[in-house]
Each structure stands twice: as structure tokens, then as C-alpha cells.
Design an enzyme around this catalytic site. Structure first.
Site, PDB file in Angstrom:
ATOM      1  N   ARG A   1       0.857  -1.177   0.000  1.00 58.67           N
ATOM      2  CA  ARG A   1       0.000   0.000   0.000  1.00 58.67           C
ATOM      3  C   ARG A   1       0.889   1.221   0.000  1.00 58.67           C
ATOM      4  O   ARG A   1       2.089   1.138   0.277  1.00 58.67           O
ATOM      5  CB  ARG A   1      -0.922  -0.007   1.214  1.00 58.67           C
TER       6      ARG A   1
ATOM      7  N   GLY B   1       5.554   6.444  -2.600  1.00 60.24           N
ATOM      8  CA  GLY B   1       6.602   5.800  -3.398  1.00 60.24           C
ATOM      9  C   GLY B   1       7.769   5.294  -2.560  1.00 60.24           C
ATOM     10  O   GLY B   1       8.856   5.066  -3.089  1.00 60.24           O
ATOM     11  N   ARG B   2       7.563   5.146  -1.260  1.00 62.70           N
ATOM     12  CA  ARG B   2       8.610   4.641  -0.340  1.00 62.70           C
ATOM     13  C   ARG B   2       9.785   5.617  -0.156  1.00 62.70           C
ATOM     14  O   ARG B   2      10.851   5.230   0.311  1.00 62.70           O
ATOM     15  CB  ARG B   2       9.196   3.289  -0.790  1.00 62.70           C
ATOM     16  N   LEU B   3       9.585   6.901  -0.553  1.00 58.98           N
ATOM     17  CA  LEU B   3      10.643   7.884  -0.322  1.00 58.98           C
ATOM     18  C   LEU B   3      10.383   8.531   1.043  1.00 58.98           C
ATOM     19  O   LEU B   3       9.983   9.699   1.148  1.00 58.98           O
ATOM     20  CB  LEU B   3      10.662   8.921  -1.453  1.00 58.98           C
ATOM     21  N   HIS B   4      10.573   7.710   2.063  1.00 61.94           N
ATOM     22  CA  HIS B   4      10.152   8.086   3.406  1.00 61.94           C
ATOM     23  C   HIS B   4      11.038   9.181   4.014  1.00 61.94           C
ATOM     24  O   HIS B   4      12.178   9.364   3.604  1.00 61.94           O
ATOM     25  CB  HIS B   4      10.197   6.861   4.321  1.00 61.94           C
TER      26      HIS B   4
END
Ligand SMILES: Cc1cc2nc3c(=O)[nH]c(=O)nc-3n(C[C@H](O)[C@H](O)[C@H](O)COP(=O)(O)O)c2cc1C
Length: 215
Positions: A12, A193-196
Site C-alpha cells: 500500500r 513511493g517509499r521515499l520516506h
């Protein structure tokens, strides 16, 4: 999910909100307090549960959930049985990490530090605040040690109830608190986009040093 437990297609997006350098408090304790308040507002039941990771003298890690009971400039405290596995680990290696995952907020906080026992008085004070059933269970159990069956435990509780009909269960000396004194915090905010966003605070001679980490 298929029958073999392949979870690779389970994903997700993390879209809650950014964590910006400008909005990060320079004191990690204040930052933590703000996030805890928000987590309690979103889901008060689970907000204070944290994973406590310890390691024994050989470096073998062990993790389990405990409940955070208080935190301030002295550290982060929880209560348990000193005879448990975590108690043995902490006696050999008094360093640990506690970790909070706040699902609805897509946030994780990691806190590392040295661990000390709280005083007997603090253990007793909190023990006496707990509901009767919790006090009975704590007094009847030698946490993390094997037991033949459930009946043995229930019998131990019954004997305590008979011995202390007024419910005045004596505080077991081996049941008490620990406090973790932080040397490192990490605040993690899930992003698209998982660019946390990740910020790590390290304790130095001059105070807290903060840096952004790659996701
Ligand atoms: C939601 C939740 C809260 C828990 N809270 C505590 C706690 O505050 N103290 C505690 O000793 N164990 C607590 N436990 C049980 C621990 O996870 C663990 O089973 C127990 O402390 C023994 O761990 P050990 O054998 O590694 O010492 C909790 C478990 C869950 C799932």
C-alpha cells in the site's frame, strides 16, 4: 496471498503527511510527546504499546511488546517481571531499543539507550495501582518460566485470592519497572513511493545532533 504465504504483492502507499526538518522539534523528547499525543488521539488502545528489543551477552536478540507507562527527561519506563527473559537479557546487557509503530499515522519511532531498574518504591506504587486481576496474575506467575499446565496457574491465583481476601496482594519484589535512558531517537514518517522521511537524533557532549537519513 497464496498458500505458501507469499506476501510480495501485499503493498500500500504511505500517504499520511510529510515530516519536514523545519517542523521537527530540536528536542526529540518534545517531538516524541507530540507524536504520542497524536497517536493516542488516533487509537488510544495501542498507542502506548512498543516493541522492546534486548540482546543477551552472546548478542542473541529478543523482541516482545510491552506497554510504555511513563516518559520524561529521565527516560522511558515499563513494568515487568525481573525474572523474565528480558530481565535476564538486561542483567547481562543493559542496552535496548524500544520501537513504536503507529499504523494510522504511518509513523515509527525507534529509541536506543541504556536501561536501569526503577526503584522498589516505584515498582510497588505502580503495582498497587493495577487492577486486582493483574496484580494476582503478576504475583502468581514467574514470567517466562515453564509451567506444567494452565490449571497450575489458575490454582496459584486461587490460593492468593484465599490468602488475601481483602485483595491486598503484596507487591512481589521481583516485579517492577525499567527505564531506558535515550542516546538515539529515530523518527520515521511513511511517504509516497517509499521515499520516506527519517530523522535521527544522537546524543553528543553538546546535546542532540540531528540528521536526515535516506529511506
Ligand atoms: C499488547 C501487549 C502488551 C504487553 N505488555 C506487557 C508489559 O507491559 N509488561 C510485560 O512484562 N509483558 C507485556 N506483554 C507480554 C510480553 O510481550 C512478553 O510475552 C512477556 O513480557 C515475556 O517476555 P520475555 O519472555 O521476553 O521476557 C505484552 C504483550 C502484548 C501483546
Amino acid at each position: 496471498m497464496n498458500k505458501k504465504g507469499d506476501l510480495t504483492a501485499t503493498r500500500r502507499e504511505y500517504l499520511a503527511q510529510p515530516l519536514r526538518r523545519v517542523s521537527l522539534n530540536s528536542d526529540p523528547l518534545t517531538q516524541f510527546a507530540m507524536w504520542m499525543e497524536e497517536a493516542i488521539a488516533v487509537s488510544s488502545d495501542d498507542a502506548t504499546s512498543m516493541t522492546l528489543a534486548t540482546a543477551d551477552k552472546h548478542g542473541m536478540p529478543a523482541a516482545r511488546i510491552v506497554l510504555l507507562k511513563h516518559f520524561d527527561e529521565n527516560g522511558f519506563a515499563w513494568y515487568t517481571d525481573y525474572r523474565s527473559q528480558k530481565g535476564d537479557d538486561l542483567a547481562e546487557n543493559p542496552q535496548a531499543e524500544i520501537l513504536f509503530y503507529w499504523y494510522g499515522l504511518e509513523r515509527q519511532v525507534r529509541i536506543q539507550g541504556r536501561v536501569e531498574k526503577l526503584s522498589q518504591q516505584q515498582g510497588k506504587a505502580y503495582f498497587n495501582q493495577r487492577p486486582l486481576a493483574s496484580r494476582l496474575s503478576a504475583a502468581a506467575s514467574c514470567q517466562s518460566h515453564p509451567v506444567a499446565d494452565r490449571e497450575t496457574l489458575e490454582q496459584a491465583v486461587k490460593e492468593l485470592e484465599e490468602r488475601y481476601p481483602d485483595g491486598d496482594i503484596p507487591h512481589p519484589e521481583q516485579w517492577g519497572g525499567y527505564i531506558l535512558k535515550p542516546v538515539r531517537f529515530e523518527f520515521w514518517q511513511g511517504r509516497e513511493g517509499r521515499l520516506h522521511d527519517r530523522f535521527q537524533f544522537n546524543l553528543t557532549d553538546k546535546g542532540w545532533d540531528v540528521q536526515r537519513l535516506q529511506p
